[in-house]
Design a protein around this motif. Structure first.
Motif, PDB file in Angstrom:
ATOM      1  N   ASP A  85       0.842  -1.189   0.000  1.00 37.51           N
ATOM      2  CA  ASP A  85       0.000   0.000   0.000  1.00 37.51           C
ATOM      3  C   ASP A  85       0.882   1.245   0.000  1.00 37.51           C
ATOM      4  OD1 ASP A  85       0.911   0.316   2.642  1.00 37.51           O
ATOM      5  OD2 ASP A  85      -0.874  -0.609   3.496  1.00 37.51           O
ATOM      6  N   ARG A  86       0.249   2.394   0.017  1.00 42.31           N
ATOM      7  CA  ARG A  86       1.011   3.645  -0.083  1.00 42.31           C
ATOM      8  C   ARG A  86       1.793   3.943   1.179  1.00 42.31           C
ATOM      9  NH1 ARG A  86      -2.701   8.406  -1.859  1.00 42.31           N
ATOM     10  NH2 ARG A  86      -0.653   9.387  -2.076  1.00 42.31           N
ATOM     11  N   THR A  94       2.480  -0.568   5.067  1.00 43.82           N
ATOM     12  CA  THR A  94       1.951  -1.025   6.351  1.00 43.82           C
ATOM     13  C   THR A  94       2.519  -2.376   6.776  1.00 43.82           C
ATOM     14  OG1 THR A  94      -0.112   0.154   5.892  1.00 43.82           O
ATOM     15  CG2 THR A  94      -0.171  -1.550   7.607  1.00 43.82           C
ATOM     16  N   MET A 124       3.093   1.929  -4.761  1.00 45.98           N
ATOM     17  CA  MET A 124       2.774   0.948  -3.734  1.00 45.98           C
ATOM     18  C   MET A 124       4.083   0.467  -3.088  1.00 45.98           C
ATOM     19  SD  MET A 124      -0.518   0.552  -3.524  1.00 45.98           S
ATOM     20  CE  MET A 124      -1.144   2.119  -4.129  1.00 45.98           C
TER      21      MET A 124
END
Length: 525
Positions: free
Chosen positions: A66-67, A70, A108
């Protein structure tokens, strides 16, 4: 045959003899066989072939990048590599959440807390607009609580693992997948590593302890066996990781990536051979962020690179001081019993040779450096077709020290176009540290440079040796420096041949030698 015919034949034979004698008197052009020599090296670098087997990391881990980065993918990556290796090899794919041909792609992030250790016959395939982010967590780079075998500034030791590492492996590839989006990026959280190592350095100084870099140099010159060189105390041994290190490896390709924010040097083949690095963009602005540091290796191709580095673009090295000259004792280590060109009589070491660097855009510290760690010797270097549209500190810098020993020879450089050098256009100076007493002066000879142009520079040519180790046989042809505050400085040199060398408005067609005892070799690092 009449007399007139005899005279004509005699005259023609006499003229042919004169032409032949003139040709024999002319020194051979050192670039006559340049292309053949380059081809002989690149032909040694065979194509990497990866078995047709793929693991999709997103599916394997059950997590998506993800950006924010995480999820920590490190354990899944290592498990996937082990699984592929057990089946004979294959590809580990780092996919984007969007399809490869999608036009709009946000970056990403695959967060990785700890190093990736590669096996033979493994490929890392990375989608566009994907970033591999290696988090700064020093304890995570002590694999199983232990140091990793690496070379740090010319000294072999066990310490923090490189971010991407392979030991005694072959047939490895790291490359971009086809598709749209930004180049896949590998980034190293380098500023955090700099901050950490600075804190350790300051704490050591407050305790009155020897600086960690001086400690490791003393270990080198004391010939401490490798089995005793375990430096994993994070309060005393902040030896920052290299981004990529291939140690005793063969047949490696890295292609189509952006490399950024490295903790230390970026790409480091050491005791390795037959490797190609191509189509890479650097954005590496931390201290010691050399681009490529081929060291004690051979048959290395570096091509089609865009550099933006806060240190040398390419720095060719061959070990430091005692270890570089004589090798390091490897008895009692995992190296014992291995077969390698770099292992002789239970010692690890060797020269760097057969390096090709070409067709690249240069920006940063020194465009091409040789040294200063070159004690194992450097030879057969071919660099050509490079341009610096903005600036570099120096175009070419061959550097060393009287502590090093070793030789630099058979260096071929042609077709460099540089807008501006902040210091030197071309410098050959074997006095990296100001030491004028140590008994191991390096030897520089047979260095050939042609078609090398710089618009503006502080110093044009600075060519030096030592009184007891003169720099010899330097050939410079078709050199042009439009604006040079200090055109030509040289001492302790012999047979410096200048042919069509124009600096400012003066043209030099001379052979120079000079040894003035009252003028010392300048210190430059």
């Amino acid at each position: 045959m009449n007399l007139k015919t005899k005279c004509l034949l005699f005259w023609l034979a006499f003229q042919a003899c004169l032409i032949n004698l003139h040709a024999q008197s002319q020194p051979a052009d050192p670039f006559d066989s340049f292309n053949q020599k380059v081809e002989a090296i690149t032909n040694q670098i065979t194509e990497v072939n990866i078995p047709d087997r793929t693991i999709n990391l997103m599916e394997y881990a059950g997590q998506a990048p993800d950006r924010e980065g995480t999820f920590d993918f490190r354990e899944s990556i290592q498990n996937a590599i082990r699984e592929l290796s057990a089946q004979g090899g294959g590809t580990l794919h780092f996919p984007h959440v969007a399809e490869p041909d999608a036009w709009v792609k946000l970056t990403m992030i695959y967060r990785i807390k700890g190093p990736i250790h590669l096996e033979s016959n493994i490929e890392l395939l990375i989608d566009h607009s994907v970033k591999l982010f290696f988090e700064c967590a020093p304890e995570a780079y002590l694999v199983d609580g232990k140091g990793t075998l690496r070379r740090y500034e010319g000294t072999t030791l066990y310490s923090l693992s490189p971010l991407i590492y392979a030991f005694n492996k072959r047939n490895i590839r790291i490359r971009a997948n086809k598709g749209n989006g930004a180049l896949p990026e590998i980034t190293g959280d380098g500023e955090s590593w700099i901050h950490w190592s600075s804190q350790v350095k300051d704490a050591m100084a407050a305790r009155g302890e020897e600086p960690y870099w001086e400690f490791i140099r003393a270990v080198n010159n004391a010939d401490v066996p490798l089995r005793e060189r375990h430096y994993t105390d994070l309060e005393r041994h902040p030896y920052r990781p290299i981004m990529m290190e291939f140690f005793l490896c063969e047949q490696v390709e890295v292609n189509g990536l952006k490399l950024s924010d490295s903790p230390f040097w970026v790409v480091h083949p050491v005791f390795s051979q037959n490797m190609a690095f191509r189509n890479i963009i650097f954005d590496a602005q931390n201290v010691n962020n050399d681009g490529f540091d081929p060291e004690s290796s051979k048959n290395i191709l570096i091509e089609d690179i865009i550099f933006n580095n806060h240190d040398d673009n390419v720095a060719i090295k061959a070990g430091r001081d005692k270890e570089g000259r004589d090798g390091v004792d490897i008895s009692g280590t995992e190296l014992e019993g291995l077969e390698s060109d770099y292992i002789q009589n239970s010692r690890l070491g060797g020269a760097t040779e057969n390096i090709v660097f070409r067709n690249s855009t240069i920006q940063g510290h020194y465009a091409l450096a040789i040294g200063s760690e070159m004690s194992g010797s450097v030879r057969n270097i071919y660099a050509y077709n490079c341009v610096a549209p903005i600036y570099v500190k120096s175009g070419l810098f061959i550097k060393s020290s009287r502590k090093r020993g070793g030789t630099v020879s058979d260096i071929y450089i042609r077709n460099f176009q540089i807008n501006r050098t902040l210091l030197d256009a071309i410098a050959i100076i074997p006095n990296y540290d100001g030491d004028a007493e140590s008994p191991y002066p390096p030897s520089f000879s047979n260095i050939y440079i042609e078609n090398f142009r710089v618009r503006s520079t502080e110093n044009g040519l600075r060519l030096y040796g030592w009184p007891d180790a003169r720099t010899t046989d330097i050939y410079l042809k078709n050199i042009r420096f439009n604006e040079a505050a200090n055109p030509l400085q040289y001492n302790f040199v012999e047979n410096i041949r200048l042919q069509r060398v124009k600096i400012n408005d003066q043209v030099y067609n001379d052979t120079l030698s000079r040894s003035e005892a009252d003028e010392s070799t300048p210190n430059q690092n």
